[in-house]
Motif scaffolding. Sequence first.
Motif, PDB file in Angstrom:
ATOM      1  N   GLU A 132       0.671  -1.227   0.000  1.00  0.00           N
ATOM      2  CA  GLU A 132       0.010  -0.174  -0.009  1.00  0.00           C
ATOM      3  C   GLU A 132       0.892   1.198  -0.035  1.00  0.00           C
ATOM      4  O   GLU A 132       2.022   1.331   0.560  1.00  0.00           O
ATOM      5  N   THR A 133       0.316   2.199  -0.625  1.00  0.00           N
ATOM      6  CA  THR A 133       0.860   3.338  -0.592  1.00  0.00           C
ATOM      7  C   THR A 133       0.085   4.846  -0.402  1.00  0.00           C
ATOM      8  O   THR A 133      -1.170   4.227  -0.226  1.00  0.00           O
ATOM      9  N   PRO A 134       0.285   6.006  -0.424  1.00  0.00           N
ATOM     10  CA  PRO A 134      -0.897   6.808   0.013  1.00  0.00           C
ATOM     11  C   PRO A 134      -1.578   6.991  -1.353  1.00  0.00           C
ATOM     12  O   PRO A 134      -3.022   7.484  -1.209  1.00  0.00           O
ATOM     13  N   GLY A 135      -1.093   6.318  -2.309  1.00  0.00           N
ATOM     14  CA  GLY A 135      -1.969   6.520  -3.644  1.00  0.00           C
ATOM     15  C   GLY A 135      -2.494   4.851  -3.787  1.00  0.00           C
ATOM     16  O   GLY A 135      -2.917   4.160  -3.005  1.00  0.00           O
ATOM     17  N   HIS A 136      -2.242   4.340  -5.236  1.00  0.00           N
ATOM     18  CA  HIS A 136      -2.498   3.042  -5.544  1.00  0.00           C
ATOM     19  C   HIS A 136      -1.280   2.219  -5.075  1.00  0.00           C
ATOM     20  O   HIS A 136      -0.142   2.642  -5.124  1.00  0.00           O
ATOM     21  N   PRO A 137      -1.485   0.812  -4.890  1.00  0.00           N
ATOM     22  CA  PRO A 137      -0.480   0.049  -4.449  1.00  0.00           C
ATOM     23  C   PRO A 137       0.606  -0.251  -5.444  1.00  0.00           C
ATOM     24  O   PRO A 137       0.399  -0.405  -6.843  1.00  0.00           O
ATOM     25  N   MET A 138       1.691  -0.411  -4.897  1.00  0.00           N
ATOM     26  CA  MET A 138       2.882  -1.393  -5.720  1.00  0.00           C
ATOM     27  C   MET A 138       2.530  -2.752  -5.635  1.00  0.00           C
ATOM     28  O   MET A 138       2.188  -3.175  -4.486  1.00  0.00           O
ATOM     29  N   VAL A 139       3.241  -3.532  -6.602  1.00  0.00           N
ATOM     30  CA  VAL A 139       3.219  -5.064  -6.478  1.00  0.00           C
ATOM     31  C   VAL A 139       4.535  -5.395  -6.501  1.00  0.00           C
ATOM     32  O   VAL A 139       5.164  -4.814  -7.548  1.00  0.00           O
ATOM     33  N   VAL A 140       5.147  -6.119  -5.765  1.00  0.00           N
ATOM     34  CA  VAL A 140       6.580  -6.521  -5.524  1.00  0.00           C
ATOM     35  C   VAL A 140       6.566  -8.018  -5.405  1.00  0.00           C
ATOM     36  O   VAL A 140       5.934  -8.464  -4.502  1.00  0.00           O
ATOM     37  N   GLY A 141       7.389  -8.604  -6.187  1.00  0.00           N
ATOM     38  CA  GLY A 141       7.528 -10.091  -6.055  1.00  0.00           C
ATOM     39  C   GLY A 141       8.924 -10.222  -6.263  1.00  0.00           C
ATOM     40  O   GLY A 141       9.896  -9.749  -6.950  1.00  0.00           O
ATOM     41  N   HIS A 142       9.661 -11.405  -5.588  1.00  0.00           N
ATOM     42  CA  HIS A 142      10.897 -11.818  -5.584  1.00  0.00           C
ATOM     43  C   HIS A 142      11.027 -13.181  -5.986  1.00  0.00           C
ATOM     44  O   HIS A 142      10.327 -14.251  -5.448  1.00  0.00           O
ATOM     45  N   VAL A 143      11.953 -13.609  -6.717  1.00  0.00           N
ATOM     46  CA  VAL A 143      12.395 -15.095  -6.982  1.00  0.00           C
ATOM     47  C   VAL A 143      13.857 -15.104  -6.860  1.00  0.00           C
ATOM     48  O   VAL A 143      14.638 -14.520  -7.401  1.00  0.00           O
ATOM     49  N   ASP A 144      14.301 -15.907  -5.947  1.00  0.00           N
ATOM     50  CA  ASP A 144      15.790 -16.247  -5.691  1.00  0.00           C
ATOM     51  C   ASP A 144      16.133 -17.166  -6.934  1.00  0.00           C
ATOM     52  O   ASP A 144      15.716 -17.897  -7.558  1.00  0.00           O
ATOM     53  N   GLY A 145      17.559 -17.146  -7.265  1.00  0.00           N
ATOM     54  CA  GLY A 145      18.442 -17.863  -8.206  1.00  0.00           C
ATOM     55  C   GLY A 145      19.852 -17.586  -8.295  1.00  0.00           C
ATOM     56  O   GLY A 145      20.358 -16.355  -7.577  1.00  0.00           O
ATOM     57  N   ASP A 146      20.361 -18.436  -9.184  1.00  0.00           N
ATOM     58  CA  ASP A 146      21.924 -17.949  -9.286  1.00  0.00           C
ATOM     59  C   ASP A 146      21.913 -16.857 -10.532  1.00  0.00           C
ATOM     60  O   ASP A 146      21.074 -16.749 -11.236  1.00  0.00           O
ATOM     61  N   GLY A 147      23.152 -16.402 -11.026  1.00  0.00           N
ATOM     62  CA  GLY A 147      23.278 -15.679 -12.009  1.00  0.00           C
ATOM     63  C   GLY A 147      22.991 -14.065 -11.757  1.00  0.00           C
ATOM     64  O   GLY A 147      22.939 -13.676 -10.475  1.00  0.00           O
ATOM     65  N   PRO A 148      22.718 -13.353 -12.747  1.00  0.00           N
ATOM     66  CA  PRO A 148      22.368 -11.874 -12.314  1.00  0.00           C
ATOM     67  C   PRO A 148      21.209 -11.758 -11.742  1.00  0.00           C
ATOM     68  O   PRO A 148      20.070 -12.749 -11.770  1.00  0.00           O
ATOM     69  N   GLU A 198      12.813   5.344  -2.177  1.00  0.00           N
ATOM     70  CA  GLU A 198      13.695   5.671  -1.327  1.00  0.00           C
ATOM     71  C   GLU A 198      13.503   4.681   0.017  1.00  0.00           C
ATOM     72  O   GLU A 198      14.762   4.211   0.585  1.00  0.00           O
ATOM     73  N   GLU A 199      12.357   4.363   0.327  1.00  0.00           N
ATOM     74  CA  GLU A 199      12.028   3.436   1.420  1.00  0.00           C
ATOM     75  C   GLU A 199      12.559   2.103   1.398  1.00  0.00           C
ATOM     76  O   GLU A 199      12.835   1.449   2.172  1.00  0.00           O
ATOM     77  N   HIS A 200      12.283   1.716   0.010  1.00  0.00           N
ATOM     78  CA  HIS A 200      12.832   0.141  -0.404  1.00  0.00           C
ATOM     79  C   HIS A 200      13.830  -0.022  -1.073  1.00  0.00           C
ATOM     80  O   HIS A 200      13.925  -1.109  -1.905  1.00  0.00           O
ATOM     81  N   LYS A 201      14.717   0.836  -1.059  1.00  0.00           N
ATOM     82  CA  LYS A 201      15.927   0.889  -1.927  1.00  0.00           C
ATOM     83  C   LYS A 201      16.732  -0.723  -1.742  1.00  0.00           C
ATOM     84  O   LYS A 201      16.984  -1.026  -2.914  1.00  0.00           O
ATOM     85  N   ASP A 202      17.151  -0.933  -0.701  1.00  0.00           N
ATOM     86  CA  ASP A 202      17.771  -2.311  -0.562  1.00  0.00           C
ATOM     87  C   ASP A 202      16.955  -3.437  -1.210  1.00  0.00           C
ATOM     88  O   ASP A 202      17.686  -4.326  -1.662  1.00  0.00           O
ATOM     89  N   GLU A 203      15.674  -3.281  -0.706  1.00  0.00           N
ATOM     90  CA  GLU A 203      14.756  -4.191  -1.482  1.00  0.00           C
ATOM     91  C   GLU A 203      14.822  -4.408  -2.975  1.00  0.00           C
ATOM     92  O   GLU A 203      14.900  -5.592  -3.688  1.00  0.00           O
ATOM     93  N   LEU A 204      14.965  -3.211  -3.592  1.00  0.00           N
ATOM     94  CA  LEU A 204      14.661  -3.318  -4.905  1.00  0.00           C
ATOM     95  C   LEU A 204      16.106  -3.359  -5.815  1.00  0.00           C
ATOM     96  O   LEU A 204      16.071  -3.093  -6.993  1.00  0.00           O
ATOM     97  N   SER A 205      17.150  -3.329  -4.964  1.00  0.00           N
ATOM     98  CA  SER A 205      18.485  -3.185  -5.819  1.00  0.00           C
ATOM     99  C   SER A 205      18.744  -4.485  -6.433  1.00  0.00           C
ATOM    100  O   SER A 205      18.121  -5.467  -6.127  1.00  0.00           O
ATOM    101  N   ALA A 206      19.344  -4.052  -7.727  1.00  0.00           N
ATOM    102  CA  ALA A 206      19.586  -5.255  -8.630  1.00  0.00           C
ATOM    103  C   ALA A 206      20.795  -4.968  -9.526  1.00  0.00           C
ATOM    104  O   ALA A 206      21.360  -3.929  -9.126  1.00  0.00           O
ATOM    105  N   ASP A 207      21.462  -6.005 -10.438  1.00  0.00           N
ATOM    106  CA  ASP A 207      22.135  -5.665 -11.229  1.00  0.00           C
ATOM    107  C   ASP A 207      21.787  -4.769 -12.521  1.00  0.00           C
ATOM    108  O   ASP A 207      22.707  -4.029 -12.767  1.00  0.00           O
TER     109      ASP A 207
END
Length: 458
Positions: free
Chosen positions: A62-78, A168-177
């Motif tokens: 949830e956000t002050p407006g409409h929600p974001m959708v976030v999903g994660h899958v672990d794996g090898d490689g990039p 800004e709040e979820h920078k660590d979670e959204l970091s990637a290559d």
Amino acid sequence: MSLDSVLARIDQEMPQALDRLMELLRIPSISTDPAFKDDCQTAADWLVADLQSLGVDASKRETPGHPMVVGHVDGDGPHLLFYGHYDVQPVDPLELWDRDPFDPVLEDTPTGKVIRGRGSSDDKGQLMTFVEACRAWKAVHGTLPCKITFFFEGEEESGSPSLIPFLEEHKDELSADIALVCDTSMVSRGVPSIASQLRGMLKDEFTLTGPRIDLHSGHYGGPGLNPLRELARIVDSFYDAETGRVAVEGFYEGVHEVPDEQLRQWQNCGFDEGDYLGTVGYSQPHGEKAYSTLEQQWARPTLEINGLWGGYNGVGSKTVIPSKAHCKITCRLVGDMDPDALRDKIRKHVQDRLSPDLSVEWDNDLEGSRASVMNIARPEFESARQALSDEWNREAVFTGMGGSIPVVGFFKSILELDAMLVGYANEDDQIHSPNEKYDLESFHKGIRSWARILDALT
């Protein structure tokens, strides 16, 4: 051989993939209209459930407006971050639609079958090309090919007010290559494209004031300074009529020439200058004479006058010399142009040309953003370009984009991520307009393209 199995699975499952897209398109997720707030929630819930069916650890945020959708899958490689948006534009004017915008249909047209409905191209159809590629990969291999973060926004069509705080709040979670963005079009039909640069934006607005009140033109016409006439003179001074260049001193600082290899790709990308200009009523280009139309659109900066007004604009005549005259301008920025420094140069240009008894006031609430220039020297870009070339059976090209996609700049400035923009829309998809469509070929080959890109990157 494993890629061949994934591509075969995509071909076999196209009817089911199309059914899923149609189901998502039926949700009227118009983000800018509060009446559709619940529908935006429904669309987010639909995407969460669909990702979870692939084994993705997905949730609605949830956000002050409409929600974001976030999903994660672990794996090898990039580690890949895939971005899309599930919200859509309003459908007005509704009377210009040939059918219910949220009753999508597969339709025959002279150029082939199309998916007709709001959001089919911008951006649900494009978003689902990546999801369906992942679905096929999971079905064949039992897992996805690498670590993937899915990030779907619900406010892109309404200015993304929640995006920066969320990043800004979820920078660590959204970091990637690297980030993958599928919200763009091909340079021409059947020519796969990777956007390598997006122009930035500078907005400004100023008011010229002459006399303290509107004056009777019979009493002051002649000796009186007219701000509208002065505004016309200053606007004219922005340009060099012979070359088509902007005449503001220092305007081109930070602008770079396009490398020869990119120019070669642009010259052979199937772009039809006559059609591009003719469809809007032009007989020739009117910008910098030393550069092609594509260079002007993708790789050259501009200074445009977006609005001029003052004096009397009603019916009939009113014989006044107006007290004030107003001007709105925007600049498209490229390369390393600094919007703050450029703003100072434009304002100095105007200030230096003020006549006696003329003053200028600027709007100080307008912001600017730099251009986004992708690091196509990264090996991922050439790997993706070759994958696209293999799928579409013609050379894929690194293109520019005349407009801006703000999320790409935010990925760079907040998440420190380079972005690769790969989209399969066509210029005639009528996004933001009635009767929006997405070619069935774009949907099908888009899914196959992402499968090839995933294979190439991993």
